[in-house]
Motif scaffolding. Structure first.
Motif, PDB file in Angstrom:
ATOM      1  N   ASN A  18       0.864  -1.176   0.000  1.00 36.05           N
ATOM      2  CA  ASN A  18       0.000   0.000   0.000  1.00 36.05           C
ATOM      3  C   ASN A  18       0.899   1.223   0.000  1.00 36.05           C
ATOM      4  O   ASN A  18       1.233   1.770   1.051  1.00 36.05           O
ATOM      5  N   PHE A  19       1.298   1.641  -1.180  1.00 36.60           N
ATOM      6  CA  PHE A  19       2.298   2.690  -1.327  1.00 36.60           C
ATOM      7  C   PHE A  19       1.871   3.998  -0.671  1.00 36.60           C
ATOM      8  O   PHE A  19       2.681   4.666  -0.035  1.00 36.60           O
ATOM      9  N   ASP A  20       0.607   4.369  -0.806  1.00 36.19           N
ATOM     10  CA  ASP A  20       0.147   5.644  -0.237  1.00 36.19           C
ATOM     11  C   ASP A  20       0.319   5.691   1.277  1.00 36.19           C
ATOM     12  O   ASP A  20       0.815   6.678   1.828  1.00 36.19           O
ATOM     13  N   ILE A  21      -0.070   4.628   1.955  1.00 36.31           N
ATOM     14  CA  ILE A  21       0.076   4.580   3.409  1.00 36.31           C
ATOM     15  C   ILE A  21       1.559   4.575   3.779  1.00 36.31           C
ATOM     16  O   ILE A  21       1.985   5.295   4.676  1.00 36.31           O
ATOM     17  N   THR A  22       2.339   3.759   3.071  1.00 42.84           N
ATOM     18  CA  THR A  22       3.773   3.690   3.334  1.00 42.84           C
ATOM     19  C   THR A  22       4.415   5.058   3.180  1.00 42.84           C
ATOM     20  O   THR A  22       5.187   5.499   4.039  1.00 42.84           O
ATOM     21  N   TYR A  23       4.098   5.756   2.102  1.00 41.90           N
ATOM     22  CA  TYR A  23       4.660   7.083   1.861  1.00 41.90           C
ATOM     23  C   TYR A  23       4.259   8.054   2.974  1.00 41.90           C
ATOM     24  O   TYR A  23       5.094   8.796   3.487  1.00 41.90           O
ATOM     25  N   ASN A  24       2.986   8.029   3.343  1.00 42.08           N
ATOM     26  CA  ASN A  24       2.490   8.955   4.368  1.00 42.08           C
ATOM     27  C   ASN A  24       3.122   8.703   5.741  1.00 42.08           C
ATOM     28  O   ASN A  24       3.223   9.621   6.544  1.00 42.08           O
ATOM     29  N   VAL A  25       3.546   7.481   6.002  1.00 40.35           N
ATOM     30  CA  VAL A  25       4.203   7.158   7.265  1.00 40.35           C
ATOM     31  C   VAL A  25       5.695   7.474   7.207  1.00 40.35           C
ATOM     32  O   VAL A  25       6.259   8.064   8.126  1.00 40.35           O
ATOM     33  N   LEU A  26       6.350   7.079   6.103  1.00 41.82           N
ATOM     34  CA  LEU A  26       7.806   7.191   6.027  1.00 41.82           C
ATOM     35  C   LEU A  26       8.304   8.588   5.663  1.00 41.82           C
ATOM     36  O   LEU A  26       9.388   8.987   6.099  1.00 41.82           O
ATOM     37  N   ASP A  27       7.551   9.334   4.880  1.00 42.22           N
ATOM     38  CA  ASP A  27       8.012  10.653   4.452  1.00 42.22           C
ATOM     39  C   ASP A  27       8.281  11.593   5.634  1.00 42.22           C
ATOM     40  O   ASP A  27       9.344  12.215   5.686  1.00 42.22           O
ATOM     41  N   PRO A  28       7.369  11.703   6.591  1.00 42.87           N
ATOM     42  CA  PRO A  28       7.662  12.584   7.731  1.00 42.87           C
ATOM     43  C   PRO A  28       8.892  12.125   8.530  1.00 42.87           C
ATOM     44  O   PRO A  28       9.644  12.951   9.043  1.00 42.87           O
ATOM     45  N   LEU A  29       9.088  10.825   8.637  1.00 45.93           N
ATOM     46  CA  LEU A  29      10.266  10.317   9.345  1.00 45.93           C
ATOM     47  C   LEU A  29      11.537  10.712   8.612  1.00 45.93           C
ATOM     48  O   LEU A  29      12.517  11.146   9.220  1.00 45.93           O
ATOM     49  N   SER A  30      11.509  10.566   7.297  1.00 45.56           N
ATOM     50  CA  SER A  30      12.665  10.935   6.484  1.00 45.56           C
ATOM     51  C   SER A  30      12.966  12.430   6.606  1.00 45.56           C
ATOM     52  O   SER A  30      14.123  12.830   6.720  1.00 45.56           O
ATOM     53  N   LYS A  31      11.936  13.238   6.610  1.00 44.41           N
ATOM     54  CA  LYS A  31      12.119  14.688   6.737  1.00 44.41           C
ATOM     55  C   LYS A  31      12.695  15.090   8.090  1.00 44.41           C
ATOM     56  O   LYS A  31      13.298  16.143   8.217  1.00 44.41           O
ATOM     57  N   ARG A  32      12.537  14.222   9.084  1.00 46.34           N
ATOM     58  CA  ARG A  32      13.099  14.484  10.419  1.00 46.34           C
ATOM     59  C   ARG A  32      14.525  13.958  10.543  1.00 46.34           C
ATOM     60  O   ARG A  32      15.123  14.032  11.600  1.00 46.34           O
ATOM     61  N   GLY A  33      15.060  13.393   9.444  1.00 46.36           N
ATOM     62  CA  GLY A  33      16.444  12.943   9.447  1.00 46.36           C
ATOM     63  C   GLY A  33      16.646  11.470   9.731  1.00 46.36           C
ATOM     64  O   GLY A  33      17.778  11.012   9.881  1.00 46.36           O
ATOM     65  N   ILE A  34      15.557  10.711   9.804  1.00 48.24           N
ATOM     66  CA  ILE A  34      15.666   9.277  10.041  1.00 48.24           C
ATOM     67  C   ILE A  34      15.903   8.586   8.697  1.00 48.24           C
ATOM     68  O   ILE A  34      15.193   8.833   7.734  1.00 48.24           O
ATOM     69  N   GLY A  35      16.912   7.731   8.647  1.00 43.91           N
ATOM     70  CA  GLY A  35      17.236   7.019   7.415  1.00 43.91           C
ATOM     71  C   GLY A  35      16.202   5.950   7.106  1.00 43.91           C
ATOM     72  O   GLY A  35      15.791   5.197   7.988  1.00 43.91           O
ATOM     73  N   ILE A  36      15.762   5.888   5.861  1.00 42.70           N
ATOM     74  CA  ILE A  36      14.794   4.891   5.411  1.00 42.70           C
ATOM     75  C   ILE A  36      15.472   4.053   4.327  1.00 42.70           C
ATOM     76  O   ILE A  36      15.966   4.605   3.347  1.00 42.70           O
ATOM     77  N   TYR A  37      15.477   2.745   4.497  1.00 39.44           N
ATOM     78  CA  TYR A  37      16.113   1.847   3.545  1.00 39.44           C
ATOM     79  C   TYR A  37      15.114   0.788   3.104  1.00 39.44           C
ATOM     80  O   TYR A  37      14.434   0.192   3.935  1.00 39.44           O
TER      81      TYR A  37
END
Length: 50
Positions: A18-37
């Motif tokens: 579910n790309f939309d949910i994944t994006y909505n969860v991970l994008d704010p984390l990435s913007k806070r400097g958390i690495g997403i792999y």
């Protein structure tokens, strides 16, 4: 722990279920400097880093 030291690794399949949910969860984390792999564990290759 400082955010710059935190990294999350998820599988490609989990990301694409579910790309939309994944994006909505991970994008704010990435913007806070958390690495997403995103890793395709079947191939053992790192596909994407942010």
């Amino acid at each position: 722990m400082k955010q710059k030291y935190l990294e999350l690794e998820i599988t490609e399949m989990a990301t694409m279920r579910n790309f939309d949910i994944t994006y909505n969860v991970l994008d704010p984390l990435s913007k806070r400097g958390i690495g997403i792999y995103v890793n395709d564990l079947g191939l053992g290759m790192l596909l994407l880093t942010t």
